[in-house]
Scaffold this motif. Structure first.
Motif, PDB file in Angstrom:
ATOM      1  N   LYS A  14       0.835  -1.196   0.000  1.00 24.41           N
ATOM      2  CA  LYS A  14       0.000   0.000   0.000  1.00 24.41           C
ATOM      3  C   LYS A  14       0.872   1.249   0.000  1.00 24.41           C
ATOM      4  N   ARG A  15       0.274   2.380   0.357  1.00 20.98           N
ATOM      5  CA  ARG A  15       0.928   3.672   0.189  1.00 20.98           C
ATOM      6  C   ARG A  15       2.300   3.739   0.865  1.00 20.98           C
ATOM      7  N   PHE A  16       2.386   3.283   2.102  1.00 27.13           N
ATOM      8  CA  PHE A  16       3.650   3.380   2.845  1.00 27.13           C
ATOM      9  C   PHE A  16       4.751   2.571   2.165  1.00 27.13           C
ATOM     10  N   GLN A  17       4.439   1.299   1.828  1.00 24.40           N
ATOM     11  CA  GLN A  17       5.449   0.450   1.190  1.00 24.40           C
ATOM     12  C   GLN A  17       5.821   0.969  -0.197  1.00 24.40           C
ATOM     13  N   ALA A  18       4.833   1.512  -0.903  1.00 18.14           N
ATOM     14  CA  ALA A  18       5.113   2.019  -2.251  1.00 18.14           C
ATOM     15  C   ALA A  18       6.087   3.194  -2.214  1.00 18.14           C
ATOM     16  N   CYS A  19       5.878   4.099  -1.247  1.00 17.64           N
ATOM     17  CA  CYS A  19       6.786   5.255  -1.126  1.00 17.64           C
ATOM     18  C   CYS A  19       8.203   4.797  -0.811  1.00 17.64           C
ATOM     19  N   LEU A  20       8.336   3.867   0.135  1.00 18.21           N
ATOM     20  CA  LEU A  20       9.665   3.352   0.477  1.00 18.21           C
ATOM     21  C   LEU A  20      10.290   2.627  -0.713  1.00 18.21           C
ATOM     22  N   TYR A  21       9.476   1.840  -1.400  1.00 19.32           N
ATOM     23  CA  TYR A  21      10.003   1.034  -2.501  1.00 19.32           C
ATOM     24  C   TYR A  21      10.562   1.908  -3.622  1.00 19.32           C
ATOM     25  N   PHE A  22       9.781   2.882  -4.069  1.00 19.72           N
ATOM     26  CA  PHE A  22      10.239   3.710  -5.190  1.00 19.72           C
ATOM     27  C   PHE A  22      11.395   4.620  -4.796  1.00 19.72           C
ATOM     28  N   ALA A  23      11.436   5.035  -3.528  1.00 23.97           N
ATOM     29  CA  ALA A  23      12.572   5.839  -3.070  1.00 23.97           C
ATOM     30  C   ALA A  23      13.846   5.007  -3.046  1.00 23.97           C
ATOM     31  N   ALA A  24      13.750   3.785  -2.510  1.00 23.80           N
ATOM     32  CA  ALA A  24      14.931   2.911  -2.450  1.00 23.80           C
ATOM     33  C   ALA A  24      15.372   2.499  -3.852  1.00 23.80           C
ATOM     34  N   LEU A 309      -1.122   4.185   9.885  1.00 26.15           N
ATOM     35  CA  LEU A 309      -1.587   5.550   9.659  1.00 26.15           C
ATOM     36  C   LEU A 309      -1.408   5.953   8.200  1.00 26.15           C
ATOM     37  N   ALA A 310      -0.253   5.628   7.634  1.00 21.32           N
ATOM     38  CA  ALA A 310       0.026   5.998   6.240  1.00 21.32           C
ATOM     39  C   ALA A 310      -0.880   5.253   5.273  1.00 21.32           C
TER      40      ALA A 310
END
Length: 576
Positions: A14-24, A309-310
């Motif tokens: 979801k949103r939290f994992q997606a943000c971390l994934y694309f940043a990494a 929360l995210a």
């Protein structure tokens, strides 16, 4: 420990994992950049030996000019020497690594049948700057007897990749994934810029070696990081598509190399491409798997609350829930029985990968796939600039064709199976290499297209082998199998630059080597067991049984059951 429950409660991607994934994954672009940057760093332009005095006239066949710079763009090393005349009347015949002084020439002509004094190059050269304005080769004259120093650049970098994978993988298990990601990202930026101001060859090589270790360290740990933050439903896709960021890095190298022809400016631009990552990488959280393994439950709870929360989900899970054991009576009985029986753990070693002839065959084949995957990947990438046509477009296309290969690979391995995806990919790569060799030299577009098909195919096998190896071996030696396979992968990456250099003897020799190996290993892969839909094995016996006919596996079980029933009956009759 059931940490996987986190994803069932809070979402697999979801949103939290997606943000971390694309940043990494964004920072993983830097790894692709630095791995392939040497293609243009050590590019050797056309050149000839220089002579003392001012040159006033130049002859090359039927061409005339007043300076070497005018004639060098059309000069071919095997097409005869350049004939020059200096202001004091001396006439010289110039080639790449030697020059010959004409003795008592009567007139200034291209052909001369008199005596000559042949001299080795004096360390001074004139370079053609139409394609390459400035590279480390032109700055430090890495040609002729120093040519091997330029060719040592990429193999040395790959040795650093090997060491970095070993060192940082271990450090990440000790101090955490985030600290290693932050350290390696900062070092990639700092060392990348420092390479541009190295000043001399040896300092350049040391800095590039260190840059290789941190780039490899980031690439190894980022796979672990994204795997531990994404659920099992999307884990195959997320781990495979980190490779796509690497491919984007290759395209950035091609584009920057085309726009910037001065090596140190080129190096600086490449190093700052992913620098925005440094602004927010310090906010990255540690993975829940690592926090739970280290017993940091308060931090785990904070992380769970943040993820919930995210993602817009209420957090109904605690670290204590992740530690709960099975509460059924059968589960308790099994645990109690296991606790009563003393365990004697067997010390495992690399020899356990060769426990039977079946496993010997499997291990050798898997190692061969790791090797040819890496060798083929870098031979297709590094060698693309030797295919003719525009070298910048060739390298850019090498990165482009890699992107759909992972989509096709992920789709195929989940539909038709791992073996039926890996083997045809290797066979296709082998066939395209052979076709490249037989293509007429004047059809460059077809040769380039076949090279791209080969890169597409080998990228599928290279991306697949990580998961396939995990499924072919049991839990007790799974990490050992992946680790040793990765070692063969690094060996392939070290050998690849030397293989590419064989093009100096015959332009298609690298394709011939990769083609033969890929085809043979592709055939051997057909004899590996299929793992699609099979549960992960826990023991060596279960792993060895993979791929056997189900009927054959069941038959011994029935015979054993009959035998046991017979023994029980005999014992009962004896008692009676």
């Amino acid at each position: 420990m059931t940490v996987e429950r986190i994803f069932d409660e809070l979402g697999h991607f979801k949103r939290f994992q997606a943000c971390l994934y694309f940043a990494a994954a964004f920072q993983a672009i830097a790894c692709g950049i630095h791995y392939l940057a040497s293609v243009f760093l050590v590019e050797t332009p056309n050149f000839v030996s220089s002579v003392p005095g001012n040159i006033t006239d130049v002859l090359y066949g039927n061409l005339t000019a007043s300076s070497l710079e005018e004639i060098l763009p059309v000069f071919k090393p095997g097409g005869g020497p350049l004939v020059v005349q200096t202001a004091d009347g001396q006439q010289w015949e110039l080639s790449r690594c030697r020059c010959a002084l004409r003795i008592n020439p009567e007139n200034f002509a291209y052909h001369f049948h008199g005596n000559k004094t042949v001299e080795a190059c004096n360390g001074s050269f004139v370079y053609d700057h139409t394609e390459v304005y400035q590279s480390i080769v032109t700055d430090w004259d890495l040609v002729c007897d120093k040519e091997w120093l330029a060719k040592l650049c990429q193999p040395t970098f790959m040795v650093g990749v090997l060491i970095g994978a070993l060192v940082f993988g271990d450090i990440a298990d000790r101090v955490g994934r985030v600290r290693v990601l932050m350290l390696t990202s900062l070092c990639q930026f700092g060392l990348g810029v420092a390479v541009a101001f190295s000043g001399n060859y040896y300092f350049f090589m040391v800095l590039r070696f260190l840059l290789a270790t941190v780039s490899s360290g980031y690439l190894v740990v980022v796979f672990v990081y994204v795997t531990e933050f994404t659920g099992i439903k999307v884990r195959t896709w997320t781990s495979m598509h980190v490779h796509a960021a690497f491919a984007v890095g290759i395209m950035v190298v091609a584009l920057t190399g085309y726009l910037v022809r001065v090596w140190w400016i080129y190096q600086i631009i490449l190093s700052i491409c992913t620098s925005p990552f440094l602004l927010f990488c310090w906010k990255f959280p540690e993975t829940p798997f690592y926090l739970m393994a280290k017993g940091r439950y308060q931090e785990t709870q904070t992380l769970l609350n943040t993820v919930a929360l995210a993602n817009g989900i209420e957090c109904n899970i605690t670290p204590e829930d992740l530690l709960e054991t099975e509460k059924t009576e059968d589960g308790k009985a099994l645990l109690k029985e296991e606790a009563q029986q003393p365990k004697q753990e067997k010390r495992l070693s690399i020899l356990d990968l060769f426990g039977s002839w079946r496993m010997v065959w499997r291990t050798c084949t898997v190692w061969a796939i790791w090797f040819i995957g890496s060798l083929g990947y870098y031979v297709f990438s590094l060698g693309s600039v030797n295919l003719g046509g525009n070298q910048y477009v060739n390298l850019f296309l090498v990165g482009v064709v890699e992107l759909p290969s992972y989509l096709v690979g992920c789709f195929a391995m989940d539909r038709i199976g791992r073996k039926k995806t890996c083997a045809p990919s290797l066979l296709l790569a082998g066939v395209t290499c052979m076709l490249v060799i037989v293509v007429p030299g004047n059809i460059e577009a077809l040769a380039i297209a076949l090279n791209m098909i080969g890169k597409f195919a080998i990228a599928i096998a290279f991306g697949l082998i990580y998961l396939y190896t995990c499924e072919l071996y049991p839990t007790i030696i799974r990490s050992l199998a992946v680790g040793t396979g990765s070692m063969w992968c690094r060996v392939g990456s070290v050998v690849a630059p030397f293989c590419v250099y064989l093009a100096d003897y015959w332009i298609y020799l690298p394709q011939l080597i990769v083609g033969i190996l890929a085809f043979i290993i592709g055939v051997l892969t057909l004899f590996l067991p299929e793992t699609l839909g099979e549960p992960l094995t826990s023991t060596l016996e279960e792993a060895e049984a993979l791929g056997r006919d189900p009927g054959k596996k069941k038959k011994p079980t029935v015979d054993n059951k009959v035998t046991e029933d017979g023994l029980e009956l005999n014992q009962h009759e004896g008692k009676v």
